[in-house]
Scaffold this active site. Structure first.
Site, PDB file in Angstrom:
ATOM      1  N   ASP A  11      37.917 136.782  40.077  1.00  2.45           N
ATOM      2  CA  ASP A  11      38.796 137.129  41.182  1.00  2.45           C
ATOM      3  C   ASP A  11      40.159 137.509  40.625  1.00  2.45           C
ATOM      4  O   ASP A  11      40.742 136.760  39.835  1.00  2.45           O
ATOM      5  CB  ASP A  11      38.947 135.952  42.146  1.00  2.45           C
ATOM      6  CG  ASP A  11      37.690 135.706  42.963  1.00  2.45           C
ATOM      7  OD1 ASP A  11      36.831 136.597  43.020  1.00  2.45           O
ATOM      8  OD2 ASP A  11      37.575 134.617  43.554  1.00  2.45           O
ATOM      9  N   GLU A 130      30.821 137.562  53.258  1.00  2.00           N
ATOM     10  CA  GLU A 130      31.550 136.290  53.168  1.00  2.00           C
ATOM     11  C   GLU A 130      31.228 135.495  54.424  1.00  2.00           C
ATOM     12  O   GLU A 130      31.638 135.861  55.530  1.00  2.00           O
ATOM     13  CB  GLU A 130      33.043 136.559  53.036  1.00  2.00           C
ATOM     14  CG  GLU A 130      33.386 137.276  51.731  1.00  2.00           C
ATOM     15  CD  GLU A 130      34.791 137.836  51.682  1.00  2.00           C
ATOM     16  OE1 GLU A 130      35.485 137.807  52.725  1.00  2.00           O
ATOM     17  OE2 GLU A 130      35.203 138.319  50.611  1.00  2.00           O
TER      18      GLU A 130
END
Length: 280
Positions: A11, A130
């Site tokens: 990330d 997600e």
């Protein structure tokens, strides 16, 4: 038997590798290119780069990082975050990515999945989902790195994603992300039972025993790992003094290990083999 892929996820916020819990509370860990090279040398099958603030600013800023990584890492690289158009996808692929991951733009404009799959090939297009579990037991898809509810049920969206031509689903449990509590096996099994395209499971593993469960119990085709790998890399390989911004005192104090027992890729692949899984 098809080999199970083990994919480190990086990330990115600005120039830094970051990690949070539930995709929030991001902490700077270091130079993503150093981590990518280290994981490649350890035997990673692929890498996932995710620009975690790109959708907020409606742009992906990973081109320089991708170009740098592609020169020293020779495994597939998937890049996500802030990709809104065919042109955005083209630019990231030109920078050195092998696949792209779409979430926010795909939900807002599902036809982008179809158009991109036709232009670049289904194998190039990954859709990230997600997921957050609701009080009624269903799972809803979120966008903007888990910040915004869409009202879309994950089950319905996963089937639509496959119908539109995506080659793969990258499934994240926002509830489990960074917690070390293990994968959400109910979520993974629900999606793998619904679709025939490969599913990458992400979010939750905190120890070596967790790492294979998404495959052995959830029927995932691959696992994407972050905390268990990053904290091992930092503990054994990287000088924290190189991290010159962000809150990294928690790393020195080992507070991040409360629910995480770090392990490396060699140990994980050995564990997968013991579980009867084929690895590369």
């Amino acid at each position: 038997m098809i080999a199970t892929r083990i994919i480190p996820r990086l990330d990115i916020k600005g120039p830094n590798l970051v990690k949070g819990i539930h995709l929030e509370g991001l902490r700077v860990l270091g130079d993503p290119s150093e981590f990518a090279k280290f994981y490649y040398e350890q035997g990673a099958d692929e890498l996932i780069y995710q620009d975690v603030v790109a959708s907020l600013f409606e742009r992906n800023s990973l081109h320089d990082i991708i170009s740098k990584t592609a020169k020293q890492v020779f495994i597939p690289i998937t890049v996500g975050g802030g990709l809104r158009s065919i042109e955005d996808i083209k630019q990231v692929l030109r920078a050195g990515a092998d696949k792209v991951s779409l979430n926010t733009a795909a939900i807002k404009n599902p036809q982008l999945i179809k158009e991109a799959s036709l232009k670049f090939g289904s194998s190039t297009i990954v859709v990230a989902i997600e997921a957050i579990k609701q009080s009624d037991g269903t799972y809803h898809a979120y966008i903007d790195n888990g910040r915004e509810e869409t009202g879309m049920e994950v089950a319905r969206w996963a089937k639509q994603v496959e119908e539109l031509g995506a080659g793969e689903i990258n499934l994240t449990s926002v509830d489990r992300d960074g917690t070390g509590l293990g994968f959400d096996l109910e979520l993974i099994k629900m999606v793998t039972d619904l679709v025939s395209i490969p599913v990458i499971a992400h979010g939750g593993p905190g120890n070596i025993n967790h790492t294979a469960e998404a495959v052995t119990k959830g029927n995932a085709h691959a696992v994407s790992l972050a905390s268990v790998l990053h904290y091992d890399a930092i503990k054994h390989n990287f000088n924290l003094e190189k991290v010159n911004e962000g809150n990294f005192e928690f790393l020195k104090a080992n507070r991040n290990y409360s629910k995480i027992s770090p392990c490396n890729l060699e140990e994980i692949k050995t564990h997968f083999k013991k579980e009867g899984l084929v690895v590369r």
